[in-house]
Design an enzyme around this catalytic site. Structure first.
Site, PDB file in Angstrom:
ATOM      1  N   LYS A  23      -3.809  13.134  22.755  1.00  0.00           N
ATOM      2  CA  LYS A  23      -5.071  12.668  22.146  1.00  0.00           C
ATOM      3  C   LYS A  23      -4.823  11.435  21.283  1.00  0.00           C
ATOM      4  O   LYS A  23      -5.565  10.448  21.366  1.00  0.00           O
ATOM      5  CB  LYS A  23      -5.659  13.803  21.280  1.00  0.00           C
ATOM      6  N   ASN A  24      -3.766  11.485  20.461  1.00  0.00           N
ATOM      7  CA  ASN A  24      -3.541  10.385  19.517  1.00  0.00           C
ATOM      8  C   ASN A  24      -2.952   9.137  20.171  1.00  0.00           C
ATOM      9  O   ASN A  24      -2.759   8.116  19.520  1.00  0.00           O
ATOM     10  CB  ASN A  24      -2.684  10.858  18.339  1.00  0.00           C
ATOM     11  N   ARG A  95     -12.534  10.162  12.572  1.00  0.00           N
ATOM     12  CA  ARG A  95     -11.963   9.113  11.740  1.00  0.00           C
ATOM     13  C   ARG A  95     -11.305   7.999  12.558  1.00  0.00           C
ATOM     14  O   ARG A  95     -11.257   6.850  12.144  1.00  0.00           O
ATOM     15  CB  ARG A  95     -10.957   9.749  10.785  1.00  0.00           C
ATOM     16  N   CYS A 119     -11.762  13.444   4.742  1.00  0.00           N
ATOM     17  CA  CYS A 119     -11.928  14.405   5.833  1.00  0.00           C
ATOM     18  C   CYS A 119     -11.265  15.694   5.402  1.00  0.00           C
ATOM     19  O   CYS A 119     -10.832  15.825   4.263  1.00  0.00           O
ATOM     20  CB  CYS A 119     -11.332  13.877   7.124  1.00  0.00           C
ATOM     21  N   LYS A 164       3.319   2.271   2.913  1.00  0.00           N
ATOM     22  CA  LYS A 164       3.710   3.618   3.349  1.00  0.00           C
ATOM     23  C   LYS A 164       3.424   3.648   4.849  1.00  0.00           C
ATOM     24  O   LYS A 164       2.474   2.972   5.287  1.00  0.00           O
ATOM     25  CB  LYS A 164       2.779   4.580   2.593  1.00  0.00           C
ATOM     26  N   SER A 166       1.844   4.212   8.190  1.00  0.00           N
ATOM     27  CA  SER A 166       0.512   4.674   8.605  1.00  0.00           C
ATOM     28  C   SER A 166       0.371   4.506  10.121  1.00  0.00           C
ATOM     29  O   SER A 166       0.588   3.421  10.659  1.00  0.00           O
ATOM     30  CB  SER A 166      -0.570   3.852   7.892  1.00  0.00           C
ATOM     31  N   VAL A 167      -0.030   5.594  10.785  1.00  0.00           N
ATOM     32  CA  VAL A 167      -0.111   5.586  12.255  1.00  0.00           C
ATOM     33  C   VAL A 167      -1.271   4.713  12.722  1.00  0.00           C
ATOM     34  O   VAL A 167      -1.072   3.703  13.414  1.00  0.00           O
ATOM     35  CB  VAL A 167      -0.251   7.033  12.793  1.00  0.00           C
ATOM     36  N   ASP A 309       1.296  17.167  11.755  1.00  0.00           N
ATOM     37  CA  ASP A 309       0.352  17.894  12.624  1.00  0.00           C
ATOM     38  C   ASP A 309       0.949  19.218  13.117  1.00  0.00           C
ATOM     39  O   ASP A 309       0.216  20.143  13.461  1.00  0.00           O
ATOM     40  CB  ASP A 309      -0.028  17.040  13.848  1.00  0.00           C
ATOM     41  N   ILE A 331       2.932  14.185   3.845  1.00  0.00           N
ATOM     42  CA  ILE A 331       2.039  13.142   4.363  1.00  0.00           C
ATOM     43  C   ILE A 331       0.628  13.268   3.771  1.00  0.00           C
ATOM     44  O   ILE A 331       0.096  12.309   3.229  1.00  0.00           O
ATOM     45  CB  ILE A 331       1.936  13.202   5.915  1.00  0.00           C
TER      46      ILE A 331
END
Ligand code: EPU
Length: 396
Positions: A23-24, A95, A119, A164, A166-167, A309, A331
């Site tokens: 999904k990501n 998001r 969220c 930092k 961040s994906v 996750d 995280i």
């Protein structure tokens, strides 16, 4: 409200399963289609809710989205100019909608996006994304819940260091940088999650010039155009860990296919430390959890560390591993939402700040539970699988 009724089992699960596309990985790839004039074809698509929401977002912006659920394919074509507004109704439910900002800015020099807000995982700021766009020459202001961003003369190459890792910040800045003029863009302290590497791989196959010049540093030379291609997205490491954990929870045996074991290096180390037998091949993992399992100490961190996750999933597993386990979440500020629900099933978990102490029990019992986000829900489902009859309700 949706509801699952789960009957726990003492029998270990057995079998083998093919893992879906990530999904990501799919979400940023879909957003990146905005950069293309040609058709982009994405294969191995997992048709989960966020992917459907991203289809709706792209359609709202003016893309033509063709879906074949049976073949797990999405084709995205941009015949007309996109609309430049990312509406609140879509960003408030997903998001990852913020991922449309980078490509809209890159292609059209401006966009307007509803602020994503917080969220279930806690506050989710996008200051890194916005400060990165600013470094590339964009200005932004916030008005009535919307962020207006514009780079009148187009985006220009520059250097930006993420404070930092961040994906989505990394993916957004990469997409914003593919057409930059002037000197190359250097992005430092980037995320190297497999899903980000999949985006880089896809964009480079389409004509972008993105190169690693350090472990977490990339250089992007702007190009004029991308050519539409077809790309198969990588397997979902979180789904793979979810299945492996189901076997651990029930002391069973499982083989997960279509997943690169390297994506789960830290997770597999933890499972091995616990006493699971693990065999890996190029694209499969076999796990046997029929031995007595031991408690562990785990910290989450950006890839290649243990994924945040996967943490709620491990939390559920550890509730039934005798002894004292410790988890440190590094995280997000609010990632222990399944803990109070697991406690309702009889688990012993105490949380202090970002640290969870779990005292493993032999038995969990059924109870009604309530859930919110994806990973929390699976954590509770896993607790339910390891207990007697349970009811899990989803908040809408
Ligand atoms: N952060 C900031 N400012 C920013 C961006 C991030 O302070 O501008 C902070 C966050 O608050 C957090 C940390 O940096 O403390 C890392 O957040 P990151 O930006 O990496 O998270 P994300 O990109 O919003 C993605 C995944 C999440 C996953 C995280 C961490 C997607 C679509 N989402 O979120 O996935 O938990 O990375 O690995 O890729 C999920 O799949 O269930 C999920 C929540």
């Amino acid at each position: 409200m949706q509801k699952y009724i789960i009957k726990g089992s003492n029998k270990g699960v057995r079998g083998s399963v093919d893992i879906s596309g990530a999904k990501n990985s799919c979400l940023p790839l879909m957003a990146s289609s905005i950069l293309f004039e040609d058709t982009v074809t994405i294969k191995n698509v997992p048709f989960v809710k966020d992917v459907i929401t991203m289809c709706n977002l792209l359609e709202a912006l003016g893309s033509k989205v063709q879906i074949s659920e049976k073949n797990k394919i999405i084709k995205i074509t941009n015949k007309k100019k996109h609309k430049l507004i990312i509406p609140y109704r879509l960003i408030s439910t997903m998001r990852a909608g913020v991922l449309a900002m980078g490509p809209l800015l890159a292609r059209y020099k401006s966009c307007r996006s509803a602020m994503s807000g917080g969220c279930a995982l806690g506050p989710r700021p996008i200051n890194f994304h916005l400060n990165g766009f600013k470094k590339l020459g964009a200005n932004f202001n916030i008005n009535k819940g919307y962020i207006n961003i514009s780079a009148k003369k187009g985006l220009k190459g520059n250097e930006f260091k993420f404070p930092k890792v961040s994906v989505t910040g990394t993916s957004n800045l990469i997409m914003a940088s593919v057409f930059t003029k002037g000197k190359p863009t250097t992005l430092k302290n980037i995320s190297i999650e497999p899903e980000v590497l999949d985006l880089i791989n896809f964009l480079n196959k389409s004509g972008s010039k993105i190169h690693f010049i350090g472990k977490r540093t990339i250089k992007i030379n702007g190009v004029n155009k991308l050519k539409g291609i077809s790309h198969e997205i990588i397997g979902d490491r979180i789904e793979a860990f979810s299945y492996l954990s189901t076997a651990v929870m029930t002391r069973g045996k499982i083989k997960v296919n279509k997943i690169n074991p390297k994506y789960l290096t830290s997770e597999l180390q933890v499972l091995k430390k616990m006493g699971c037998e693990i065999k890996i091949k190029n694209s499969s993992i076999e796990l046997n959890a029929n031995k007595r399992l031991k408690p562990v100490k785990v910290k989450t961190s950006p890839y290649p560390g243990f994924a945040t996750d996967n943490m709620p999933i491990l939390l559920a597993v550890l509730t039934k591993v005798k002894g004292k386990s410790i988890i440190k979440e590094q995280i997000f500020t609010n990632r222990y939402m399944s803990a109070p629900e697991l406690v309702r099933l009889g688990a012993s978990i105490s949380i202090k700040s970002n640290k969870a102490t779990i005292i493993g029990k032999e038995k969990l019992y059924g109870a009604e539970c309530i859930s919110s986000d994806l990973r929390t829900t699976f954590s509770i489902i896993l607790g339910a699988i390891g207990s007697q009859l349970s009811i899990v309700c989803f908040m809408d």
